[in-house]
Design a protein around this motif. Structure first.
Motif, short mmCIF file in Angstrom:
data_model
loop_
_atom_site.label_atom_id
_atom_site.label_comp_id
_atom_site.label_asym_id
_atom_site.label_seq_id
_atom_site.Cartn_x
_atom_site.Cartn_y
_atom_site.Cartn_z
N TYR A 191 -0.39 -1.41 7.16
CA TYR A 191 -0.39 -0.73 5.86
C TYR A 191 -0.33 0.78 6.07
O TYR A 191 0.44 1.50 5.41
N VAL B 183 -0.03 8.07 -2.17
CA VAL B 183 0.98 8.03 -1.12
C VAL B 183 2.33 8.48 -1.67
O VAL B 183 3.07 9.23 -1.01
N ARG C 197 4.47 11.69 -0.43
CA ARG C 197 5.86 11.54 0.02
C ARG C 197 6.76 12.56 -0.68
O ARG C 197 7.60 13.21 -0.03
N GLN D 29 0.86 3.09 -3.39
CA GLN D 29 -0.30 3.79 -3.93
C GLN D 29 0.17 5.12 -4.52
O GLN D 29 0.97 5.84 -3.91
N ALA E 49 2.86 3.37 5.51
CA ALA E 49 2.72 4.48 4.56
C ALA E 49 3.12 5.80 5.21
O ALA E 49 3.79 6.64 4.59
N THR F 197 -1.07 -1.49 -6.87
CA THR F 197 0.00 -1.32 -5.90
C THR F 197 0.94 -2.53 -5.90
O THR F 197 2.15 -2.37 -5.69
N GLN G 137 0.81 -1.22 0.00
CA GLN G 137 0.00 0.00 0.00
C GLN G 137 0.85 1.27 0.00
O GLN G 137 0.36 2.33 -0.38
N ARG G 138 2.12 1.20 0.39
CA ARG G 138 2.97 2.39 0.31
C ARG G 138 3.24 2.77 -1.15
O ARG G 138 3.75 3.86 -1.41
#
Length: 306
Positions: free
Chosen positions: A156, A114, A118, A111, A160, A257, A108-109
């Protein structure tokens, strides 16, 4: 693109989950950088492969992953990598000694929302982040995971947040329990303190099915900084498909993802570099879970042990 041979090891999953069959195998088979060469069980030889995808029972997880690493294989490991931070740390030590890629499937990081968040935080677009509010809620989708959604879903979101801010968690206060279904906790709220004084709140779990929704109903982050606020909604852009065939499903306009995670795995292996996600991230996620479990039992703020 260099093609890497992949061996799928095991199809273990608790409850209704079979991530090897439903997630990793299809993603490897459709990715131009990988070729699936076979499917084996935990005790079978780990040959004919550059990469192994491990989904074996938790009591065999450390053994099989470390054996693969010592045999010179790069590894993708189903999430959670192990059931305790100590077990994750054992894997991390072996991975560090071999220099090979060992990637826990915290997909999920990857996505897009996300990733954008970041980059924006790293560029200073909101100034210094001081608070993050996160929601990771699945509507319906079957029974609660047998070991609880604190271990299943909350990592998750915490992973993230760590990926977006780079700030580890130092203390946890937690509430939650079996709110909607019998069994282990299906909904938790984590109040987290991070390094440099940042705080975050994570609501994670499984809620009852609601009309017009199904699957991952909320996955979003609100980042408040010294010079601005950022809202990242990981459910957009997407198209929600309604039909008579079953529950509504979200269709993404782009790679999933898991596909993006495999692209990072491929780039790290071929480039001979560490992946951005490794066993240390699994250790961090499990330490937060363990502190949250202590907080649920004590009703107090619990430090994250290092």
């Amino acid at each position: 693109m260099k093609v890497l041979d992949v061996l799928l090891v095991g199809e273990f999953g608790l409850g209704h989950q079979n991530h090897q069959r439903d997630m990793y195998a299809p993603a490897f088979e459709s990715h131009p950088g990988f070729r699936v060469t076979g499917r084996v069980e935990a005790d079978d030889p780990l040959d004919r492969a550059d990469v192994v995808s491990v989904c074996v029972p938790y009591e065999r997880r450390v053994e099989v992953v470390t054996r693969a690493l010592r045999a010179g294989k790069h590894v993708l490991v189903d999430k959670p990598m192990a059931l305790t931070s100590d077990e994750c740390a054992q894997i991390a030590e072996v991975a560090a000694g071999t220099g090979l890629v060992c990637l826990p499937a915290h997909h999920q990081r990857f996505q897009p929302a996300v990733r954008v968040a970041r980059e924006a935080i790293a560029a200073g677009r909101v100034g210094l982040p001081w608070n993050v509010q996160a929601d990771f809620l699945v509507a319906g989708g079957g029974e609660v995971w047998p070991l609880g959604e604190l271990l299943n879903f909350a990592p998750y979101a915490t992973d993230a947040i760590h990926a977006m801010t780079g700030l580890p968690v130092t203390a946890v206060y937690a509430t939650g329990g079996a709110r909607f279904q019998d069994g282990p906790e299906d909904l938790v709220t984590l109040c987290l303190t991070h390094e440099r004084g940042m705080t975050s709140t994570v609501v994670a779990g499984r809620t009852p099915a609601t009309p017009g929704s199904g699957g991952l109903s909320l996955h979003r982050y609100r980042v408040a900084g010294s010079h601005g606020t950022l809202l990242a909604d990981a459910n957009r852009p997407a198209a929600r498909v309604l039909s008579t065939a079953g529950a509504p499903r979200g269709t993404w306009a782009g790679p999933s993802t898991v596909d993006r995670m495999l692209t990072e795995l491929h780039a790290a292996v071929v480039g001979g570099r560490p992946a951005e996600l490794g066993p240390a991230d699994a250790v961090a996620a499990l330490r937060v879970v363990e502190s949250a479990r202590r907080a649920l039992a004590s009703g107090q703020v619990e430090e994250v042990l290092s």
